[in-house]
Design a protein around this motif. Structure first.
Motif, PDB file in Angstrom:
ATOM      1  N   ARG A 271       0.662  -1.294  -0.058  1.00 46.77           N
ATOM      2  CA  ARG A 271      -0.023  -0.023   0.107  1.00 46.77           C
ATOM      3  C   ARG A 271       0.752   1.176   0.086  1.00 46.77           C
ATOM      4  O   ARG A 271       1.922   1.513   0.411  1.00 46.77           O
ATOM      5  N   TRP A 272       0.270   2.399  -0.518  1.00 49.83           N
ATOM      6  CA  TRP A 272       1.022   3.649  -0.452  1.00 49.83           C
ATOM      7  C   TRP A 272       0.658   4.106   0.856  1.00 49.83           C
ATOM      8  O   TRP A 272      -0.473   4.136   1.381  1.00 49.83           O
ATOM      9  N   THR A 273       1.882   4.988   1.369  1.00 49.56           N
ATOM     10  CA  THR A 273       1.602   5.550   2.763  1.00 49.56           C
ATOM     11  C   THR A 273       1.758   7.124   2.747  1.00 49.56           C
ATOM     12  O   THR A 273       1.498   7.534   3.712  1.00 49.56           O
ATOM     13  N   TRP A 317       2.309   0.846  -9.474  1.00 50.20           N
ATOM     14  CA  TRP A 317       1.956   2.601  -9.423  1.00 50.20           C
ATOM     15  C   TRP A 317       0.699   3.154  -9.684  1.00 50.20           C
ATOM     16  O   TRP A 317      -0.310   2.205  -9.409  1.00 50.20           O
ATOM     17  N   ASN A 318       0.597   4.468  -9.731  1.00 46.74           N
ATOM     18  CA  ASN A 318      -0.784   4.982  -9.816  1.00 46.74           C
ATOM     19  C   ASN A 318      -1.274   5.518 -11.123  1.00 46.74           C
ATOM     20  O   ASN A 318      -2.052   6.420 -11.180  1.00 46.74           O
ATOM     21  N   TRP A 319      -0.405   4.906 -12.117  1.00 50.34           N
ATOM     22  CA  TRP A 319      -0.684   5.221 -13.563  1.00 50.34           C
ATOM     23  C   TRP A 319      -2.048   4.853 -13.961  1.00 50.34           C
ATOM     24  O   TRP A 319      -2.657   3.788 -13.356  1.00 50.34           O
ATOM     25  N   PRO A 320      -2.802   5.414 -14.704  1.00 51.98           N
ATOM     26  CA  PRO A 320      -4.258   4.997 -15.512  1.00 51.98           C
ATOM     27  C   PRO A 320      -4.296   3.567 -15.824  1.00 51.98           C
ATOM     28  O   PRO A 320      -5.262   2.850 -15.733  1.00 51.98           O
ATOM     29  N   VAL A 321      -3.051   2.915 -16.185  1.00 56.03           N
ATOM     30  CA  VAL A 321      -3.103   1.601 -16.613  1.00 56.03           C
ATOM     31  C   VAL A 321      -3.212   0.639 -15.467  1.00 56.03           C
ATOM     32  O   VAL A 321      -3.572  -0.655 -15.893  1.00 56.03           O
ATOM     33  N   GLY A 354      -3.623   4.271  -0.383  1.00 56.08           N
ATOM     34  CA  GLY A 354      -3.677   4.232   1.230  1.00 56.08           C
ATOM     35  C   GLY A 354      -4.152   2.926   1.862  1.00 56.08           C
ATOM     36  O   GLY A 354      -3.829   2.357   2.724  1.00 56.08           O
ATOM     37  N   ASP A 355      -4.972   2.238   0.885  1.00 57.95           N
ATOM     38  CA  ASP A 355      -5.546   0.871   1.126  1.00 57.95           C
ATOM     39  C   ASP A 355      -4.315  -0.169   0.803  1.00 57.95           C
ATOM     40  O   ASP A 355      -3.811   0.030  -0.097  1.00 57.95           O
ATOM     41  N   ILE A 401       6.207   3.258   0.655  1.00 59.86           N
ATOM     42  CA  ILE A 401       5.335   2.183   0.361  1.00 59.86           C
ATOM     43  C   ILE A 401       5.719   1.197   1.474  1.00 59.86           C
ATOM     44  O   ILE A 401       6.514   1.069   2.145  1.00 59.86           O
ATOM     45  N   ASP A 402       4.576   0.455   1.940  1.00 58.21           N
ATOM     46  CA  ASP A 402       4.520  -0.576   2.723  1.00 58.21           C
ATOM     47  C   ASP A 402       4.151  -1.896   1.944  1.00 58.21           C
ATOM     48  O   ASP A 402       3.561  -2.017   1.014  1.00 58.21           O
ATOM     49  N   PHE A 403       5.233  -3.001   2.452  1.00 59.88           N
ATOM     50  CA  PHE A 403       4.714  -4.410   2.006  1.00 59.88           C
ATOM     51  C   PHE A 403       4.528  -5.058   3.344  1.00 59.88           C
ATOM     52  O   PHE A 403       5.197  -4.965   4.529  1.00 59.88           O
TER      53      PHE A 403
END
Length: 411
Positions: A271-273, A317-321, A354-355, A401-403
């Motif tokens: 998740r992104w933090t 990543w947070n790209w549209p694809v 965030g999720d 980022i969290d893993f």
């Protein structure tokens, strides 16, 4: 890929086994508002105090599963609030959820609704009354936000318990109740409410460890140390294992396994933090080529290097694809149209920023399959010339980022 998706579900259910004592870290340094953003608050005598101009003060970081401990002191008639799962914009009581912080003994509050008393989840869940210390004394509060569970303990007594799943059914229009993560926020009303001794224990999402082992997986990350990884210089301060989470602040270098792998299935949560800067990124067609249209997104980027190569990187990543794309192959003009289309995600399956997300990466020969949150995003893609074996890498690309729950099975 059906068997892979079955494993994904298996690892997502159940509960963590007996664990070591969980560790808390400070959320406030007692000196200044580093790590927080907002207006109308000051640091006084080691506490965060709301001023007459106080509005919202929120963490820069985004939190999902956690236990938050803090002390607070109310002035007579004092009113504030603790926002959880806050989106960062709008009213935290509605774009997040507000837990009341209130001197509900004051005469002016004699006609409060049941969901307005201290510790209540505003407009939704009433708290048990009568557990505040006298005005002017410090109270100790613990707030647990863990998946479906929300719990508030005040001075050692549980005063509020709720389940997000039930709130969503009862209050379907409440935007904050739909969220699974967000900023932690103080909701000011101009009263001199003070907070101190803030500390947080972040929790990893639940995993069925026994089920993972039975399915042939073993931990790649033990949840406590960096054993089995080649840690870059200074990496111990940036790749931090705590409470089953591998936290990366985006300020070091790639993290590689010591061991090389050939065919394998890798399962992990991520998740992104932190929010990212806004940038324009292209929309792709099913063939992997840009359509010519671009959209604004938060620039968040990381990935998993497969067999020691940055070219065979499965992007996060947070790209549209969407995540799962193999950028190094899709953008390689020497590759066939079939190869480039094959490494383009069939669907964007990412959860909101965030999720937690769950991904499975399966590599066999030169064939790659990727599932994300139960959806097949890369199906039997060919990666010609991919290394026959090599280490697995967690990419540094400046994003925090969290893993968690990182398991591998050698196939």
């Amino acid at each position: 890929m059906k068997s892979v998706i079955t494993i994904a579900l298996l690892l997502c259910v159940g509960s963590l086994g007996a664990a070591e004592k969980l560790k808390f870290v400070p959320l406030f340094n007692g000196k200044d508002l580093t790590g927080w953003t907002g207006e109308g608050y000051e640091v006084k005598d080691g506490a965060i105090v709301c001023t007459p101009q106080g509005k919202n003060l929120m963490t820069e970081a985004i939190y999902a599963n956690y236990v938050l401990d803090f002390e607070f002191k109310l002035p007579p008639g004092g009113n504030n609030g603790l926002g959880i799962h806050y989106s960062g914009t709008g009213n935290p009581a509605y774009t997040g959820m507000e837990i009341q912080v209130l001197d509900d003994t004051a005469e002016k509050y004699k006609d409060l609704k049941d969901y307005q008393f201290h510790g209540s989840i505003y407009t939704m869940v009433p708290a048990k009354k009568g557990h505040l210390k006298p005005v002017g004394e410090w109270n100790l509060q613990r707030v647990t936000v863990n998946g479906d569970e929300i719990k508030v303990e005040l001075n050692g007594t549980v005063i509020t318990e709720a389940k997000l799943s039930e709130l969503r059914k009862k209050f379907p229009k409440h935007e904050g109740a739909k969220r699974n993560s967000g900023h932690i926020t103080f909701c000011g009303h101009g009263d001199a409410v003070a907070y101190r001794a803030l500390k947080i224990c972040e929790l990893s999402p639940h995993a069925n460890v026994t089920g993972a082992v039975e399915a042939g997986f073993r931990p790649l990350f033990d949840g406590r140390t960096l054993k089995g990884f080649k840690v870059p210089e200074g990496g111990e301060e940036h790749w931090i294992p705590i409470n089953g989470i591998l936290k990366y602040d985006g300020k070091n270098k790639d993290l590689w396994t010591e061991k090389n792998y050939k065919d394998f299935t890798l399962a992990f949560d991520w998740r992104w933090t932190m929010p990212g800067p806004i940038k324009k990124r292209p929309i792709l067609g099913a063939d992997g080529n840009p359509t010519g249209e671009q959209v604004d997104v938060q620039e968040l980027d990381s990935g998993i290097y497969v067999r020691g190569s940055s070219k065979s990187q499965v992007n996060l990543w947070n790209w549209p694809v969407g995540s799962g794309e193999v950028y190094g192959y899709r953008t390689d003009g020497k590759q066939s149209a079939e190869v480039r289309a094959g490494v383009t995600p069939k669907v964007k399956a990412d959860h909101p920023i965030g999720d937690w997300n769950r991904m499975l990466i399966s590599v066999k020969g030169e064939t790659l399959n990727v599932s994300l949150n139960g959806k097949e995003v890369i199906i039997d893609a060919k990666l010609p010339g991919m290394n026959a074996e090599g280490p697995i890498g967690f990419q540094h690309h400046h994003a925090a980022i969290d893993f968690a729950n990182v398991y591998i099975r050698e196939d």
